[in-house]
Scaffold this motif. Structure first.
Motif, PDB file in Angstrom:
ATOM      1  N   LEU A 137       0.833  -1.204   0.000  1.00  0.00           N
ATOM      2  CA  LEU A 137       0.000   0.000   0.000  1.00  0.00           C
ATOM      3  C   LEU A 137       0.872   1.259   0.000  1.00  0.00           C
ATOM      4  O   LEU A 137       0.576   2.231  -0.708  1.00  0.00           O
TER       5      LEU A 137
ATOM      6  N   ARG B 111       1.289   4.194  -3.033  1.00  0.00           N
ATOM      7  CA  ARG B 111       1.251   5.629  -2.794  1.00  0.00           C
ATOM      8  C   ARG B 111       2.521   6.306  -3.306  1.00  0.00           C
ATOM      9  O   ARG B 111       2.466   7.344  -3.968  1.00  0.00           O
TER      10      ARG B 111
ATOM     11  N   PRO C 161      -5.646   4.089   0.114  1.00  0.00           N
ATOM     12  CA  PRO C 161      -4.661   3.072   0.527  1.00  0.00           C
ATOM     13  C   PRO C 161      -4.087   3.324   1.920  1.00  0.00           C
ATOM     14  O   PRO C 161      -3.880   2.385   2.688  1.00  0.00           O
TER      15      PRO C 161
ATOM     16  N   ASN D 276      -4.358   0.956   5.149  1.00  0.00           N
ATOM     17  CA  ASN D 276      -3.135   0.564   5.847  1.00  0.00           C
ATOM     18  C   ASN D 276      -3.273   0.708   7.358  1.00  0.00           C
ATOM     19  O   ASN D 276      -2.907  -0.182   8.120  1.00  0.00           O
TER      20      ASN D 276
END
Length: 348
Positions: free
Chosen positions: A213, A217, A247, A251
Motif C-alpha cells: 500500500l 502511494r 490506501p 493501511n
C-alpha cells in the motif's frame, strides 16, 4: 513545467474543485484508528514497549498528521485561493504516509528479536537505521514540497522544489526496496528452517500488505511529480483519493484488525527456539560495538570480513535444538547463559 503547482495568476491552487465533506470524514476515520491503536496495544494487550513506540511512530504521528492535513484540506476546499492553507495541507498530507514506514521498521525489528538466528541485522538497529535514512528523505521532501506548492514563487524556485521532491521520492523507493529485500529474505529463511509459525505469518503478511500500500502511494506520488500540472494525475481529484488517501486509510486499519502487540512478544528477550515450538526468555541481542558504529554498520560487515562477528549466539546454548548438535550445551550451561524457558511454552 512539471509538478502540482499551477501557473502564476491561478486563484484556485487545487486546480480542480475539491469535494466537500470527504476530507473531514477521513480526518475522523484516522482519529478513530489512532485511538484504536492506543487502546489495543497499550491497554488491551498491555504491551507497553510495543504499545508506546508503535503509537508514537504510527498513530500519534501519522494519524495526527493526517488528521491535521485533512482538516486543513477541508477548510481549503472552501477557500481555494488561500495559498498558506493550501501549502500547509499539501505538506502535511505529503509527509504523513512515509511515517507509517516507521511502524513497519519497528514491527520487523521485533520479529527479528523473536527469531534472532535468522536476523541479517541487529534487530534493534532496524528502526534506528531506516528511520535515520527516512528522516533525511523526509527533510528533503518537506523542503521541496513547500517550494513546489508555492505558486507565487519563481519558476526556478518551483523547479528546484520539484527536483528535491523527486530526489526524496527516489530515495524512499530505494529504501523501500532494501527493506522489502530484508523482509523476503527473513520470510524465506524462516519457512526453510520450519519456524514460520502462525504469529510470524500474521506479522509478515501484514507487513507485506502495508508495504504494498505504501509502495502504491509512493509510485503515484513519484509519477505525479513528473507529469505537468494540468495532467490527469495533478488536475483531477480522484487519483489522489484512489492512489494515496484510501490506501493509507486501509493501511492504518489493517493494523487495527491485526494489532501487532497481539502477535509479538511483549518482552523483546523472548524468542522462539530452533525447534520451532518452544518460546524461551534469553539474554537478548547484545552488540558490544559502540552505538554509532552499529548505526553506521548495522550488518557488522567489518566484523564478518575480519571474522570477528560480535553476535552472541545464545540460541545455540539453550539446549533445545540447534542444527549443529556439537555446539549445543547442557541445561546447566543454558542457565548460565541467562536462558529461561517460558512456562515451558509450546506455540503453533
Amino acid at each position: 513545467m512539471s509538478g502540482v503547482a499551477p501557473p502564476q495568476g491561478v486563484t484556485n491552487y487545487f486546480i480542480y474543485n475539491p469535494v466537500h465533506g470527504a476530507s473531514i470524514a477521513f480526518a475522523v476515520l484516522f482519529t478513530f484508528s489512532g485511538f484504536g491503536h492506543i487502546w489495543q496495544n497499550n491497554l488491551k494487550y498491555k504491551s507497553y514497549r510495543i504499545g508506546f513506540l508503535l503509537p508514537c511512530t504510527e498513530t500519534q504521528r501519522a494519524s495526527l498528521i493526517f488528521t491535521a492535513g485533512f482538516i486543513l484540506r477541508e477548510y481549503g476546499s472552501y477557500h481555494t485561493d488561500k495559498l498558506d492553507i493550501f501549502i500547509a495541507s499539501q505538506v502535511l498530507l505529503f509527509v504523513a504516509p512515509p511515517v507509517y514506514n516507521g511502524a513497519n521498521y519497528f514491527i520487523f525489528g521485533r520479529a527479528l528479536y523473536y527469531l534472532p538466528y535468522l536476523s541479517p541485522i541487529h534487530p534493534g538497529r532496524v528502526w534506528s537505521t531506516f528511520i535515520a535514512l527516512d528522516g533525511i528523505a523526509d527533510a528533503i521532501a518537506a523542503n521541496g514540497a513547500v517550494r513546489a506548492a508555492n505558486a507565487d514563487a519563481t519558476e526556478a524556485a518551483r523547479k528546484a522544489g520539484l527536483d528535491l521532491v523527486k530526489v526524496s521520492l527516489f530515495l524512499l523507493l530505494g529504501m523501500f526496496l532494501a527493506f522489502m529485500s530484508l523482509n523476503v529474505q527473513f520470510h524465506y529463511r524462516a519457512r526453510k528452517m520450519g519456524v514460520f509459525n502462525y504469529k510470524m505469518k500474521v506479522i509478515m503478511y501484514e507487513l507485506y500488505a502495508s508495504n504494498i500500500l505504501i509502495l502504491l502511494r509512493n509510485c503515484f506520488r513519484t509519477a505525479a511529480f513528473f507529469y505537468p500540472w494540468n495532467s490527469v494525475a495533478n488536475s483531477r481529484e480522484w487519483p489522489v483519493w484512489v492512489f494515496e488517501f484510501v490506501p493509507m486509510l486501509i493501511n492504518t486499519y489493517i493494523m487495527n484488525i491485526w494489532p501487532p502487540a497481539r502477535y509479538l512478544a511483549a518482552d523483546h528477550k523472548v524468542y522462539l527456539a530452533m525447534d520451532g515450538k518452544t518460546e524461551i526468555q534469553g539474554p537478548g541481542m547484545i552488540d558490544k560495538r559502540p552505538f554509532l558504529v552499529t548505526l553506521v554498520d548495522p550488518f557488522d560487515i567489518w566484523g564478518l570480513i575480519k571474522k570477528k562477528d560480535q553476535k552472541n549466539r545464545y540460541w545455540l546454548k539453550d539446549g533445545i535444538g540447534g542444527p549443529l548438535p556439537e555446539v549445543q550445551s547442557s541445561a546447566g550451561e543454558a542457565s548460565e547463559a541467562g536462558h529461561q524457558v517460558v512456562a515451558p511454552k509450546t506455540v503453533a
